[in-house]
Design an enzyme around this catalytic site. Structure first.
Site, PDB file in Angstrom:
ATOM      1  N   HIS A   5      -8.056  -3.675  -7.830  1.00  0.00           N
ATOM      2  CA  HIS A   5      -7.866  -3.003  -6.536  1.00  0.00           C
ATOM      3  C   HIS A   5      -9.154  -3.071  -5.707  1.00  0.00           C
ATOM      4  O   HIS A   5     -10.022  -2.200  -5.825  1.00  0.00           O
ATOM      5  CB  HIS A   5      -7.466  -1.539  -6.782  1.00  0.00           C
ATOM      6  CG  HIS A   5      -6.855  -0.871  -5.591  1.00  0.00           C
ATOM      7  ND1 HIS A   5      -5.618  -1.207  -5.084  1.00  0.00           N
ATOM      8  CD2 HIS A   5      -7.308   0.138  -4.801  1.00  0.00           C
ATOM      9  CE1 HIS A   5      -5.331  -0.443  -4.049  1.00  0.00           C
ATOM     10  NE2 HIS A   5      -6.342   0.379  -3.853  1.00  0.00           N
ATOM     11  N   ARG A  38       0.788  -1.219   0.000  1.00  0.00           N
ATOM     12  CA  ARG A  38       0.000   0.000   0.000  1.00  0.00           C
ATOM     13  C   ARG A  38       0.827   1.280   0.000  1.00  0.00           C
ATOM     14  O   ARG A  38       0.697   2.104  -0.892  1.00  0.00           O
ATOM     15  CB  ARG A  38      -0.936   0.007   1.217  1.00  0.00           C
ATOM     16  CG  ARG A  38      -1.993   1.113   1.151  1.00  0.00           C
ATOM     17  CD  ARG A  38      -2.854   1.138   2.391  1.00  0.00           C
ATOM     18  NE  ARG A  38      -3.478  -0.144   2.672  1.00  0.00           N
ATOM     19  CZ  ARG A  38      -4.223  -0.377   3.757  1.00  0.00           C
ATOM     20  NH1 ARG A  38      -4.404   0.581   4.648  1.00  0.00           N
ATOM     21  NH2 ARG A  38      -4.765  -1.558   3.950  1.00  0.00           N
ATOM     22  N   TYR A  60     -17.745  13.365 -14.059  1.00  0.00           N
ATOM     23  CA  TYR A  60     -17.632  14.560 -14.900  1.00  0.00           C
ATOM     24  C   TYR A  60     -16.284  14.667 -15.609  1.00  0.00           C
ATOM     25  O   TYR A  60     -16.170  15.351 -16.622  1.00  0.00           O
ATOM     26  CB  TYR A  60     -17.825  15.832 -14.062  1.00  0.00           C
ATOM     27  CG  TYR A  60     -19.154  15.903 -13.364  1.00  0.00           C
ATOM     28  CD1 TYR A  60     -20.348  15.911 -14.083  1.00  0.00           C
ATOM     29  CD2 TYR A  60     -19.224  15.975 -11.977  1.00  0.00           C
ATOM     30  CE1 TYR A  60     -21.576  15.974 -13.437  1.00  0.00           C
ATOM     31  CE2 TYR A  60     -20.446  16.040 -11.319  1.00  0.00           C
ATOM     32  CZ  TYR A  60     -21.617  16.037 -12.051  1.00  0.00           C
ATOM     33  OH  TYR A  60     -22.821  16.099 -11.409  1.00  0.00           O
TER      34      TYR A  60
END
Length: 693
Positions: A78, A32, A122
């Site tokens: 993931h 990580r 968006y």
């Protein structure tokens, strides 16, 4: 109660917690928080780039929604929250974060002023050319692939990485018990250092440091001094001091304005403007009349000065009191063979060279296998074309494909693959022109096979291939250095830019203070009528007045025993007839504090002279002047007073002088300065005179 199917083991809760936390911490470290030293990517960054590559979002193709990328990453690679994936994607696209962005953004991807990006439904994105070079040759068996979390497909354990991305773009990560903070560097400098290290593996760090000048931040700025750079180059740790870039512009009305065009890395532009404005409001920057943020995609912060103020003084105040000067703590920590390791600059470059060596070696093996396989087929074609009539006869006389294949393999030295390829030939490939093409292709393949074998057998040639490809990358991405380096400056002194001139300091009874140039008081001859020396309110009057030099220190002794120290040039300048400014705006006074005495000295670092203080109740105290050299902005204790007592006077003395104390009733006592023993600053003192009721 135990059942037959239960298996219960006695264990210490301490051991269970310890082993569980160690497993968790190693998971955070490896999977990580820390980047791999080979490609400089954390797992989530690698998965985002690989998912976009598999989706076909290349730099020369159309944009696609970020929501689709996030969904693809979550679906296949993931299994965590969507926000972590989108935040990673956004960061890879921000050109004020990444020195060489990996993603081309379209839409609102946030700003350097801390604005959040728009929602992923968006925004749109695609890979940049640099990201594509990170993934170059990934399908040529250059890296290992591992199963994804649900074993439905595979993902790369590392990317081929055609350039040293870890040092090129830097990385930041906080794991359990360790952290990494690697600054970005200039790609051209890194490649020059890599080539130097390939030519001479024993190249000392001092020689590499001549090529890699230091960090090269996307926001530009100036690095002050090389001590921090030298430290992290050699040890993997160091502190680099970064300053923004400010220039001075003249205005038509005779004023000046400071224009900040570059800010330090990781500094929020809006917060910087706010902190400057706050200093103006708090009277810390009395020289400034206006602060404006005129930035668009480029930084432009305007600090307008009052008439006659020194721009250099203000710039150095900004460096000292705002984030316009910041520190970057470098920690070169990354995963090497799945283990966290702190490295110096040469070790990191060596790890990258070893990675590229393996990538190029495996790619060459892959290309060799591919070329040998094709050459094998072409050798079969050549046999068929040289015996074309017999081949056609055998094929026509066979009842099916299998029979034809068996007859051909029995009569000619052909393998099954060659025979199948011959049987798949089309008629037009039997023409003379096609036969020439097959011959040319075979000769070219034999040349390539020889080249590939020589690379695999010759280490020096393998390294030369790595060096050649690195130089091609250098030419492909020419990028001049953005961050300049300047030599370490000494401690800035305002005295260097302020003339040492005589002045008059005055403080009124109501606490108004000002500094006036001596030249404002013109000399008068006999019979002169005098000039107005100060303006004040009707019920106010001048209580303290003395001459000083602008480079001197003024010590303000308050009636409650506290002491404040200011440079004379910090006192607000006023005209001869002005009232001055309230002393509360100059000093951080406490409630009900009033000036009891003021002493002007050239330097506080003086062990030969002393201060003698006297209180209302007749207590005297002597303290060496140098005890006050570390005075804080909020003042320090000069004398401890009894309840109901006040400080009334202070004088500066030296050896051989005599001191006279005079009471309100006119009584006096005289003694040698040496009779009074010097004591520390935060003490009460001794009785100097016994007062009658």
């Amino acid at each position: 109660m135990y059942t037959e199917n239960e298996k219960i083991t006695d264990a210490s809760i301490t051991q269970i917690m310890q082993s569980a936390y160690i497993d968790y911490s190693m998971s955070v470290i490896i999977s990580r928080a820390l980047p791999d030293v080979r490609d400089g990517l954390k797992p989530v960054q690698r998965r985002v780039l690989y998912a976009m590559f598999r989706e076909g979002l290349l730099h020369n193709r159309a944009f696609d929604k970020c929501a689709g990328v996030v969904g693809e990453v979550l679906k296949n690679y993931h299994p965590h929250g969507d926000s972590s994936v989108y935040d990673t994607l956004v960061r890879l696209a921000q050109d004020w974060v990444m020195r060489y962005p990996m993603i081309i953004p379209q839409g609102n991807f946030g700003s350097i002023e801390g604005d959040s990006p728009a929602a992923y439904r968006y925004t749109e994105c695609k890979l940049s050319e640099t990201a594509e070079d990170m993934l170059l040759d990934i399908d040529s068996d250059t890296v290992d692939f591992v199963p994804n979390y649900k074993e439905s497909t595979t993902e790369p354990s590392v990317l081929p990485s055609a350039f040293p991305n870890l040092l090129m773009n830097g990385s930041t990560g906080i794991a359990v018990g360790m952290t990494t903070n690697i600054p970005p560097h200039n790609l051209g400098e890194l490649i020059d250092a890599l080539c130097m290290l390939i030519d001479n593996p024993a190249t000392p760090i001092s020689e590499l440091a001549k090529v890699i000048k230091g960090p090269d931040f996307p926001t530009g700025g100036v690095i002050v001094g090389t001590s921090g750079i030298d430290s992290y180059m050699k040890t993997g740790r160091g502190i680099v001091k970064i300053r923004g870039v400010a220039s001075v512009e003249d205005l038509k009305n005779g004023k000046e304005q400071i224009v900040i065009t570059e800010i330090p890395y990781n500094v929020n532009r809006a917060s910087l403007v706010e902190s400057i404005a706050q200093l103006v409001v708090e009277k810390e920057l009395t020289e400034v009349s206006d602060v404006r943020n005129e930035s668009d995609e480029n930084t432009r912060i305007v600090v307008e000065l009052k008439r006659g103020e020194s721009s250099r003084v203000v710039i150095n105040k900004l460096f000292k009191r705002t984030a316009l000067e910041s520190s970057f703590g470098v920690i070169l920590l990354a995963l090497d063979k799945r283990k966290p390791k702190q490295m110096n600059i040469r070790e990191m470059l060596e790890c990258y060279i070893e990675h590229r060596r393996e990538v190029v070696y495996r790619r060459t093996q892959f290309l060799l296998r591919k070329a040998e396989d094709r050459a094998h087929i072409l050798e079969g074609y050549k046999i068929a074309l040289n015996n074309l009539d017999d081949f056609i006869k055998i094929i026509r006389s066979s009842k099916d494909r299998d029979e034809a294949k068996s007859k051909l393999m029995a009569k000619y030295p052909l393998t099954e693959r060659q025979t199948n390829a011959i049987l798949d030939l089309r008629l037009h490939q039997l023409t003379g022109l096609e036969r020439e093409k097959i011959e040319r292709e075979y000769l070219e393949l034999m040349r390539l096979i020889e080249e590939y074998r020589s690379i695999l057998q010759n280490e020096k040639k393998l390294l030369s291939v790595i060096k050649k490809e690195l130089r091609q990358i250098r030419e492909k991405y020419p990028s001049p250095r953005r961050t300049r380096l300047i030599a370490e400056e000494g401690e800035f002194r305002m005295e260097d830019v302020i003339a040492n001139e005589g002045c008059i300091i005055s403080v009124s009874h109501q606490g108004f203070i000002k500094r006036t140039s001596v030249s404002a008081y013109r000399s008068q001859r006999r019979g002169g009528k005098g000039v107005i020396g100060s303006g004040q309110y009707d019920d106010d009057f001048i209580e303290h007045i003395f001459t000083a030099s602008t480079h001197d220190h003024i010590m303000f002794f308050m009636n409650d025993g506290r002491v404040y120290v200011e440079k004379v040039y910090e006192i607000p300048e006023g005209s001869r007839i002005s009232k001055g400014r309230s002393i509360k705006n100059v000093l951080e006074l406490k409630a009900d504090e009033k000036v009891a005495a003021m002493i002007c000295v050239k330097s506080l670092d003086d062990d030969k002279r002393a201060l003698i203080m006297a209180t209302k109740n007749g207590i005297v105290k002597k303290t060496i002047l140098s005890e006050y050299k570390n005075c804080r902005r909020g003042g320090i204790i000069g004398i401890n007073l009894d309840e109901g007592d006040n400080l009334v006077g202070v004088v500066l003395t030296e050896e051989g002088q005599r001191v006279v104390l005079v009471t309100y009733a006119g009584m006096s006592i005289c003694f040698d300065e040496s009779d009074l023993r010097a004591i520390s600053r935060g003490t009460r003192g001794v009785r100097g005179v016994t007062l009658k009721k």
